[in-house]
Scaffold this motif. Structure first.
Motif, PDB file in Angstrom:
ATOM      1  N   MET A   1      15.474  51.132  33.673  1.00  0.00           N
ATOM      2  CA  MET A   1      16.171  50.645  34.872  1.00  0.00           C
ATOM      3  C   MET A   1      16.949  49.363  34.546  1.00  0.00           C
ATOM      4  O   MET A   1      16.440  48.501  33.841  1.00  0.00           O
ATOM      5  N   VAL A   2      18.166  49.267  35.064  1.00  0.00           N
ATOM      6  CA  VAL A   2      19.003  48.088  34.852  1.00  0.00           C
ATOM      7  C   VAL A   2      18.796  47.111  35.996  1.00  0.00           C
ATOM      8  O   VAL A   2      18.896  47.477  37.173  1.00  0.00           O
ATOM      9  N   GLU A   3      18.485  45.860  35.644  1.00  0.00           N
ATOM     10  CA  GLU A   3      18.271  44.825  36.648  1.00  0.00           C
ATOM     11  C   GLU A   3      19.592  44.339  37.228  1.00  0.00           C
ATOM     12  O   GLU A   3      20.553  44.139  36.507  1.00  0.00           O
ATOM     13  N   LYS A   4      19.608  44.154  38.541  1.00  0.00           N
ATOM     14  CA  LYS A   4      20.805  43.620  39.192  1.00  0.00           C
ATOM     15  C   LYS A   4      21.007  42.173  38.757  1.00  0.00           C
ATOM     16  O   LYS A   4      20.071  41.384  38.716  1.00  0.00           O
ATOM     17  N   LYS A   5      22.253  41.830  38.421  1.00  0.00           N
ATOM     18  CA  LYS A   5      22.583  40.484  37.953  1.00  0.00           C
ATOM     19  C   LYS A   5      23.478  39.767  38.958  1.00  0.00           C
ATOM     20  O   LYS A   5      24.264  40.390  39.683  1.00  0.00           O
ATOM     21  N   LYS A   6      23.354  38.465  38.937  1.00  0.00           N
ATOM     22  CA  LYS A   6      24.307  37.626  39.658  1.00  0.00           C
ATOM     23  C   LYS A   6      25.354  37.197  38.639  1.00  0.00           C
ATOM     24  O   LYS A   6      25.042  36.506  37.670  1.00  0.00           O
ATOM     25  N   VAL A   7      26.597  37.625  38.849  1.00  0.00           N
ATOM     26  CA  VAL A   7      27.646  37.477  37.843  1.00  0.00           C
ATOM     27  C   VAL A   7      28.722  36.524  38.328  1.00  0.00           C
ATOM     28  O   VAL A   7      29.227  36.647  39.454  1.00  0.00           O
ATOM     29  N   CYS A   8      29.081  35.589  37.465  1.00  0.00           N
ATOM     30  CA  CYS A   8      30.201  34.675  37.742  1.00  0.00           C
ATOM     31  C   CYS A   8      31.406  35.145  36.950  1.00  0.00           C
ATOM     32  O   CYS A   8      31.367  35.237  35.722  1.00  0.00           O
ATOM     33  N   VAL A   9      32.482  35.463  37.651  1.00  0.00           N
ATOM     34  CA  VAL A   9      33.750  35.831  37.017  1.00  0.00           C
ATOM     35  C   VAL A   9      34.684  34.629  37.144  1.00  0.00           C
ATOM     36  O   VAL A   9      34.980  34.187  38.252  1.00  0.00           O
ATOM     37  N   ILE A  10      35.125  34.093  36.013  1.00  0.00           N
ATOM     38  CA  ILE A  10      35.993  32.911  36.035  1.00  0.00           C
ATOM     39  C   ILE A  10      37.440  33.363  35.945  1.00  0.00           C
ATOM     40  O   ILE A  10      37.901  33.847  34.910  1.00  0.00           O
ATOM     41  N   GLY A  11      38.168  33.233  37.043  1.00  0.00           N
ATOM     42  CA  GLY A  11      39.579  33.597  37.087  1.00  0.00           C
ATOM     43  C   GLY A  11      39.827  34.809  37.958  1.00  0.00           C
ATOM     44  O   GLY A  11      39.088  35.802  37.882  1.00  0.00           O
ATOM     45  N   ALA A  12      40.864  34.741  38.785  1.00  0.00           N
ATOM     46  CA  ALA A  12      41.202  35.845  39.697  1.00  0.00           C
ATOM     47  C   ALA A  12      42.566  36.430  39.375  1.00  0.00           C
ATOM     48  O   ALA A  12      43.313  36.808  40.263  1.00  0.00           O
ATOM     49  N   GLY A  13      42.871  36.500  38.076  1.00  0.00           N
ATOM     50  CA  GLY A  13      44.102  37.153  37.651  1.00  0.00           C
ATOM     51  C   GLY A  13      43.844  38.617  37.345  1.00  0.00           C
ATOM     52  O   GLY A  13      42.847  39.200  37.786  1.00  0.00           O
ATOM     53  N   VAL A  14      44.729  39.217  36.563  1.00  0.00           N
ATOM     54  CA  VAL A  14      44.605  40.619  36.184  1.00  0.00           C
ATOM     55  C   VAL A  14      43.214  40.920  35.637  1.00  0.00           C
ATOM     56  O   VAL A  14      42.550  41.887  36.040  1.00  0.00           O
ATOM     57  N   SER A  15      42.740  40.092  34.701  1.00  0.00           N
ATOM     58  CA  SER A  15      41.466  40.338  34.025  1.00  0.00           C
ATOM     59  C   SER A  15      40.271  40.073  34.931  1.00  0.00           C
ATOM     60  O   SER A  15      39.280  40.812  34.906  1.00  0.00           O
ATOM     61  N   GLY A  16      40.346  39.014  35.718  1.00  0.00           N
ATOM     62  CA  GLY A  16      39.243  38.687  36.611  1.00  0.00           C
ATOM     63  C   GLY A  16      39.000  39.770  37.648  1.00  0.00           C
ATOM     64  O   GLY A  16      37.847  40.112  37.953  1.00  0.00           O
ATOM     65  N   LEU A  17      40.067  40.328  38.180  1.00  0.00           N
ATOM     66  CA  LEU A  17      39.921  41.405  39.167  1.00  0.00           C
ATOM     67  C   LEU A  17      39.300  42.636  38.514  1.00  0.00           C
ATOM     68  O   LEU A  17      38.442  43.300  39.107  1.00  0.00           O
ATOM     69  N   ALA A  18      39.739  42.942  37.281  1.00  0.00           N
ATOM     70  CA  ALA A  18      39.167  44.095  36.572  1.00  0.00           C
ATOM     71  C   ALA A  18      37.682  43.893  36.304  1.00  0.00           C
ATOM     72  O   ALA A  18      36.867  44.812  36.487  1.00  0.00           O
ATOM     73  N   ALA A  19      37.310  42.695  35.862  1.00  0.00           N
ATOM     74  CA  ALA A  19      35.909  42.410  35.563  1.00  0.00           C
ATOM     75  C   ALA A  19      35.058  42.455  36.826  1.00  0.00           C
ATOM     76  O   ALA A  19      33.949  43.016  36.830  1.00  0.00           O
ATOM     77  N   ALA A  20      35.556  41.866  37.893  1.00  0.00           N
ATOM     78  CA  ALA A  20      34.794  41.843  39.147  1.00  0.00           C
ATOM     79  C   ALA A  20      34.513  43.253  39.644  1.00  0.00           C
ATOM     80  O   ALA A  20      33.391  43.577  40.058  1.00  0.00           O
ATOM     81  N   LEU A  21      35.525  44.114  39.583  1.00  0.00           N
ATOM     82  CA  LEU A  21      35.333  45.483  40.053  1.00  0.00           C
ATOM     83  C   LEU A  21      34.360  46.249  39.156  1.00  0.00           C
ATOM     84  O   LEU A  21      33.489  46.976  39.645  1.00  0.00           O
ATOM     85  N   ALA A  22      34.483  46.066  37.841  1.00  0.00           N
ATOM     86  CA  ALA A  22      33.603  46.783  36.914  1.00  0.00           C
ATOM     87  C   ALA A  22      32.141  46.417  37.148  1.00  0.00           C
ATOM     88  O   ALA A  22      31.265  47.299  37.191  1.00  0.00           O
ATOM     89  N   PHE A  23      31.849  45.134  37.303  1.00  0.00           N
ATOM     90  CA  PHE A  23      30.459  44.713  37.531  1.00  0.00           C
ATOM     91  C   PHE A  23      29.982  45.137  38.919  1.00  0.00           C
ATOM     92  O   PHE A  23      28.826  45.536  39.096  1.00  0.00           O
ATOM     93  N   ARG A  24      30.860  45.059  39.885  1.00  0.00           N
ATOM     94  CA  ARG A  24      30.486  45.424  41.254  1.00  0.00           C
ATOM     95  C   ARG A  24      30.183  46.923  41.354  1.00  0.00           C
ATOM     96  O   ARG A  24      29.243  47.340  42.026  1.00  0.00           O
ATOM     97  N   GLN A  25      30.975  47.733  40.673  1.00  0.00           N
ATOM     98  CA  GLN A  25      30.759  49.176  40.715  1.00  0.00           C
ATOM     99  C   GLN A  25      29.429  49.572  40.090  1.00  0.00           C
ATOM    100  O   GLN A  25      28.893  50.637  40.404  1.00  0.00           O
TER     101      GLN A  25
END
Length: 495
Positions: A1-25
């Motif tokens: 089982m994968v533990e839910k993490k609290k993730v900090c994404v630094i930056g809301a540009g192209v890459s930050g949006l991609a990272a946020a969605l990937a972790f959220r999904q």
């Protein structure tokens, strides 16, 4: 089982949006920290110069789940890219996750626990600390302005002159009737020089260190450059890393034909862009300099140099005098405004020196496995540092790789030693065999984007079926196809 993490994404540009969605999904709790007051990164309107547009066609500058609008031109303007990113964030529920006007001041490993303690500062100067299980750094290669100050600058400004970084040139009305000197020879430099002419500047001079090869949107006036620089058939002409013996032998046998291909392209570009007439023909072979810094031709630039509307002088700024820019070759250019298109620097000022030394070599090369993760910096990864000709796709694939790496769910989860050995091999290759790959601290996968993408997909455990291998050798990356590849990887969610 994968533990839910609290993730900090630094930056809301192209890459930050991609990272946020990937972790959220994958079921993680995500917070996006953005020091500006709008999303978009380099496309945020307050830091975009007039008429800025993408260097990549819109079908290559998109997320796999969302195409750009049909009514956008093939090379969208900056305002259109920003609108696209905003729409992407809204449709995927990312906007409520963004904390605007919040800067990362510092971060430290948590005592006796995984993750990082991050110090944050808001616009009013208030600082707080917050613990995160994982940090995704998405600040990219263009996060900090490269500042230059030359002797005499204060006197130049006191006399009424202006000195701006290219990102501060946002209103074309400011150059009307003025004598403008642009320092630099990047795409932004030539864009600004052409815009200054078209906006009514009294005189425009561009000052450059060395002429560089650049690619027109249509080579020979007919062939979209994506059909040449964005295809596997061209990529295999470059010797790459970890090549098997058979591939090295094939490349050696094809060397005369590869050489002829590049000389033909140089001749075509020299004719089309009037490089000999303008004195702007580069001295280095084009194949040795193709990387993420190869600029696209600004329409009209070479014509304006040829007919004198833009004066091009080789050198750099040495000093200022009142109403005059003094160049390194001794030339004195009357000027009311100097626009310094000297680029950006990738920096991680919030990372303690003890950790930065593990990440960055003395010569500036980054120690990153797959250009995403460092084995000696646990619970941290970098999205969008794998710069390429397909920036958005690069970031999205890196984001999907990173969340699986963080969760131990890669199909090929590397060991610490495997990552270290691979990093050392790539550093040797960049330094000894392909120096052009060292641009941006080695944070560039062009022109090897297909090979890089193949490695990421194989690590992820994606199934990559090629319907027509011959046709795909001559086709640019297809975002819809990569969407299918990503969906083929094993599914899971944190709980």
């Amino acid at each position: 089982m994968v533990e839910k993490k609290k993730v900090c994404v630094i930056g809301a540009g192209v890459s930050g949006l991609a990272a946020a969605l990937a972790f959220r999904q994958r079921g993680h709790d995500v917070e996006i920290v953005e020091r500006g007051y709008d999303l978009g990164g380099v496309w945020e309107p307050s830091r975009s110069y007039p008429e800025v547009q993408t260097q990549s066609p819109k079908d290559l500058y998109r997320y796999t789940s969302m195409a750009m609008p049909d009514n956008y031109p093939e090379w969208p303007k900056g305002t259109q890219v920003h609108a696209y990113l905003k729409s992407y964030a809204e449709q995927n529920g990312l906007v409520p996750l963004i904390r605007y006007g919040t800067k990362v001041v510092s971060m430290q490993r948590r005592n006796g626990a995984k993750g990082w303690t991050v110090e944050l500062e808001t616009g009013d100067g208030t600082t707080t600390t917050e613990d995160f299980d994982f940090v995704a750094v998405c600040t990219g290669n263009f996060s900090e302005k490269r500042e230059l100050v030359h002797p005499g600058q204060d006197a130049f400004v006191a006399a009424g002159g202006q000195v701006l970084h290219s990102s501060e040139y946002t209103d074309p009305a400011t150059v009307r009737g003025k004598r403008v000197v642009v320092l630099g020879f990047s795409k932004s430099a030539t864009d600004i020089a052409v815009n200054a002419v078209n906006s009514g500047a009294a005189a425009v001079t561009i000052v450059y260190l060395e002429p560089v090869w650049r690619i027109p949107y249509f080579i020979g006036g007919l062939i979209n450059f994506k059909r040449i620089l964005y295809v596997r058939a061209q990529e295999v002409m470059f010797p790459s890393w970890n090549q098997p013996l058979l591939a090295r032998l094939a490349h050696a046998m094809a060397k005369p034909f590869v050489w002829a291909n590049w000389r033909g392209l140089e001749s075509l570009l020299s004719l089309q862009l009037k490089l000999k007439k303008t004195g702007l023909r580069p001295k280095v072979p084009i194949e040795t300099s193709i990387n993420c810094s190869v600029p696209i031709v600004t329409p009209g630039f070479f014509d304006m140099v040829a007919d004198g509307r833009i004066k091009a002088i080789q050198g750099t700024i040495a000093a200022y005098d009142e109403a005059t820019v003094i160049l390194s070759g001794g030339e004195r250019v009357k000027a009311d405004m100097a626009i310094l298109a000297v680029g950006w620097k990738s920096g991680l000022p919030f990372l303690p020196e003890e950790h930065r030394r593990k990440l960055v070599e003395p010569d500036g090369q980054y120690r990153l496995y797959r250009v995403i993760a460092n084995p000696d910096l646990p619970d941290m990864g970098f999205v969008g540092f794998n710069s390429s000709f397909c920036t958005v796709l690069s970031a999205e694939l890196a984001a999907n790789w990173l969340v699986r790496y963080a969760d131990g769910k890669l199909g090929r989860q590397p060991t610490h030693q495997e990552m270290t050995d691979n990093i050392e091999m790539m550093l040797r290759w960049k330094r000894d065999e392909r120096p052009a790959a060292g641009v941006y601290g080695g944070l560039c996968v062009a022109p090897y984007h297909f090979k890089h993408f193949d490695e990421l997909l194989a690590d992820i455990g994606a199934t990559k079926r090629r319907r027509n291998a011959l046709a795909e050798n001559f086709a640019p990356p297809n975002a819809d196809a990569y969407a299918g590849y990503l969906k083929s990887a094993p599914d899971y969610r944190a709980a």
